[in-house]
Design an enzyme around this catalytic site. Sequence first.
Site, mmCIF file in Angstrom:
data_model
loop_
_atom_site.group_PDB
_atom_site.id
_atom_site.type_symbol
_atom_site.label_atom_id
_atom_site.label_comp_id
_atom_site.label_asym_id
_atom_site.label_seq_id
_atom_site.Cartn_x
_atom_site.Cartn_y
_atom_site.Cartn_z
ATOM 1 N N LYS B 74 6.569 8.008 14.371
ATOM 2 C CA LYS B 74 5.646 7.389 13.575
ATOM 3 C C LYS B 74 5.869 5.694 14.051
ATOM 4 O O LYS B 74 6.645 5.322 14.368
ATOM 5 C CB LYS B 74 6.202 7.361 12.149
ATOM 6 C CG LYS B 74 5.157 6.661 11.018
ATOM 7 C CD LYS B 74 5.534 6.633 9.747
ATOM 8 C CE LYS B 74 4.582 6.211 8.730
ATOM 9 N NZ LYS B 74 5.116 6.469 7.201
ATOM 10 N N SER B 149 1.363 7.607 4.216
ATOM 11 C CA SER B 149 1.095 6.999 5.402
ATOM 12 C C SER B 149 1.329 7.668 6.634
ATOM 13 O O SER B 149 0.674 7.022 7.744
ATOM 14 C CB SER B 149 1.696 5.632 5.247
ATOM 15 O OG SER B 149 3.074 5.807 5.045
ATOM 16 N N SER B 173 5.181 9.029 1.387
ATOM 17 C CA SER B 173 4.493 9.170 2.767
ATOM 18 C C SER B 173 4.964 10.281 3.664
ATOM 19 O O SER B 173 4.216 10.290 4.761
ATOM 20 C CB SER B 173 4.594 7.821 3.365
ATOM 21 O OG SER B 173 3.868 6.963 2.643
#
Lengths: 93, 484, 475
Positions: B74, B149, B173
């Site tokens: 990420k 996210s 997330s």
Amino acid sequence: MDKKTVSTIAYLSRLSLDEENGEKITKDLENIIKFVNQLEDANTQNIEPLSSPLEKTAKTREDKVTAQNRKDIFLERSPKSNDDYFLVPRVVE
Amino acid sequence: MSIQYKTINELSQMLKSRDISNKELIQETFNLIDANLHLNAFITLNKDASLLKAEELDKNLSLQPLSGIPIAQKDLFCTKDLRTTCGSNMLSNFIPPYSATVIENLENAGCVSVGKTNMDEFAMGSSNETSFYGNVQNPWGDKLVPGGSSGGSAAAVAAGIVPAASGTDTGGSIRQPASLCGISGLKPTYGRISRWGMIAFASSLDQAGPMARTAEDCALLLNQMCSHDLKDTTSLDETIPDFTENLDKPIKGLKIGLVKEFDLSQLDKEVVKVFEESKKQYETLGAEFIEISLPNISLSVPTYYVVAPAECSSNLSRFDGVKFGKRCDDPKDLEELYIKTRSEGFGDEVKRRILIGSYVLSAGFYDAYYKKAQQVRRLIKNDFDDAFKKVDVIMSPTTRGAAFEEGSKGDDPIQMYLEDLFTIPANLAGLPALSIPNGMVDGKPIGLQLIGNFLEENKLLRAAHNFQLSTDWHKKTPKRDIQS
Amino acid sequence: MSWETVIGLEIHVQLSTDSKLFSGGSTSFGAEPNTHVDLIDLGLPGVLPVANRGAFYKAIRFGLATNAEINLTSTFDRKNYFYPDLPKGYQITQMALPVIGKGSIKIEVDGEEKVINITRAHLEEDAGKSIHDLFEGETGVDLNRAGTPLLEIVSEPEISNAKEAVAYFKAIRQIVTFLDICDGNMAQGSMRCDVNVSLKKIGDDKLGTRAEIKNINSFKFIEKAINYEIGRQARILESGESVVQETRLYDSVKNETRSMRSKEEANDYRYFPCPDLLPVVISDDELNEIKNNLPELPNEKEKRYIEESNLDISEAKIIASSKTMANMFEEACAKTDDSKLIANWLVGDISALLNKDNIDLEESKLTSNNFAVLIERISDKTISGKIAKSVLEEIWESGGSVDEIIETKGLVQIQDESLIEEIALKIINGNPSQVEAFKDGKDKLFGFFVGQVMKETQGKANPQSVNEILKKLLS
């Protein structure tokens, strides 16, 4: 939320609210605050605020110098600098 | 031999038996990436370094546990000398001079970081629609959101491009996109994984975690991601168990809590049906369901939307155009430097949260909002402590529904915030929680959430693994198989 | 209209730890810009602070020396504002639960003693430096200082005039230097102070509106700034207007204070507990360790000098008042067992030189080592007291080493009695009329003979031997 509060908060956050998004953001903020106002109903008398989910205390460091000089890479990767300093527009005190 | 949709174990096996070389595996991975550009799952690729590492691994037989496994990281984790953007314009040119501990842990275990995944800007969002680098597509359907996210990480795993991805979870997330993309994702106990190098959103809520095709793969990753890091004083000093141990030990007698206050009748009938099926499945496995009460749970979302913005408003103050990241053009004075840089660098959702954060911390409002929220947070934590005296794990749907269409949450941010209804409480209390695929609604996957007590990831993973041994939701792949 | 002045001081003391409060960056002064900056000091995304235990130990020493409440568990908060040399956009400080609570300190003004209470002393990180005048149209930012530990000491508003303020500041400086927690170097900014001044009518209970004068780092300016500000506020109040609560800067060139902040919104710091730092706990064992190893304070040294080294009260007071001088005294005593001699030099010649040049001992070129060697050479009679004075002056002006100067200038004392006798005889034989006059009763002429022998030996003859030998020969 009155205009002055919003502009104060915006200034504290160093964000500008122009004509276009200013109104929308103000409306959003009002709605969000209205939403979180639900918290008023909770009975929190004598309840200690929780700032971390961990019930423990901090590990600390020994007083020792461990850092290396990385000036070159820091300045090189900064938005504006010369050989020695980060540069910003002249600050008048 | 196709590598798409393979698990970590399957790929490790292939590498061990020389069915595929490390270099071939990585090359194939990049082919898959290229064939799936429309997903927009990646922001920055790390091709040269990855191929180099793969060549090295081919030369030197490695006994590392995750040797040669391609992983998507990420873009919230700092990666040394590799651009790290956090999905934001503000960091579009940021090259960190150091790597996050979790990145180092994974790479030291043999993982090959193939690229940085797309995400909601600064981890604020539940649909990956706030990224400066464009929306991420859910592999399960056009114009469907992958969740957020960690949308890019979820999409990359769901599309079978990589078997593993790192994510972060502040209010859901990892779990929410795992649910919407039909994969497995886990948020560990707060403090299990070091936050050094993890760009901070809400420091007392953020945790990194694995995202993979199965609970077992999550356990494999978790083993390597966890460490006690002296550079992060909120990092736990507890022994790190082998999370893969005893995963298939039967769960007969497992007490599963159902939260009275989660009124499932509000949900779509199809979603409830899936959940009920899962309950039956667990009963077949020998689990026992007990109703528990978390009386303050309905205040989780408002609590979160005071605490998280407050912390983020402070954490994001370092983005000022002075030392790193973007700077506006030709500021005429210091004020303009700050205001223009930040107004240009941040998107609307980030701005909203910074403003809310500044508001709830400001003089006159602190007690009514921030202090109050932290008090309610303690009430919520206490509720969980009481509940875990009666049950082993708590179960709920991960999300209110399956993946929704881009733009469908409209203009009201609160609609988006309510997406995290089920996931937020675990972050507030610092408890471990995971999501595994447990059904389909309208041809789209949906997830089941399990929340565990402090440090009890093993129980969660065992319960999840047992479910996956007797069901095959986690084996489903999107209809549009884009082969390399 | 009679006004009473109410003053409170907030003194920022830079703690003399090796590394910073939250990182392993070095705190040493004077390095090239931005070379002592750690990832954490730069505030890079993803970095986290780790507290320096040594800083806590130093803070606790201060608490012990001021009889203060010590909070063995203390917490950190964030103070949020924007400034180029504040890399994170917030300062980590201790607002809610500081490590040191209420304490007190004695000050002396014009012979009168007064106790000033201290509200609290807390740890916080220093900011970097903004250099405004080096670059055209730009300000340069040097983050070397960012993260250096500060102890902010807040006094109760119990100071009544500029003299007391200076005395209080000096007393704090004395304590922190003696405790070895700060080098007290004002020129380098090791101690800075913010002064809060307000006026009220005599007898009024309610405090007036105060103005804060920020960042003063010299005794002289503290006094001037306060006096100017008292005058300014009195003028305002006399004319019936109200004083504005604001922050002001002291301009030492114009000798006036100027208003600083243009937007009062800038003052909302939105303090909240720092989520990256859990509470820090100091154990009882550690506290006892600190107690048992507390460096000697001035009044303790004074007492010891009087009792053990036989100094008189005024000597002891002078030497014990400065850490540098006390160290110098003790180091010399360790080499030479003649405390009176050493004290004489410090209180006499050296104090005179300090006054002449208007500097503090640590600013002089005289090192502890040099002084100790100088005393040693006087004591072992290598040089005479008079010669030693010239050596001292040489070192005072240009530094150097005592032994080198003695060597280069050939100042070694002549101790050889037969040689002195030879020279004395020569002088006596060469000055028969003076000998005659002396023997007739002109005692003062003794000095003439001494002078001549000294002249003949370029001042290097041991004066005592010269005296004894001349006495013998002239009798």
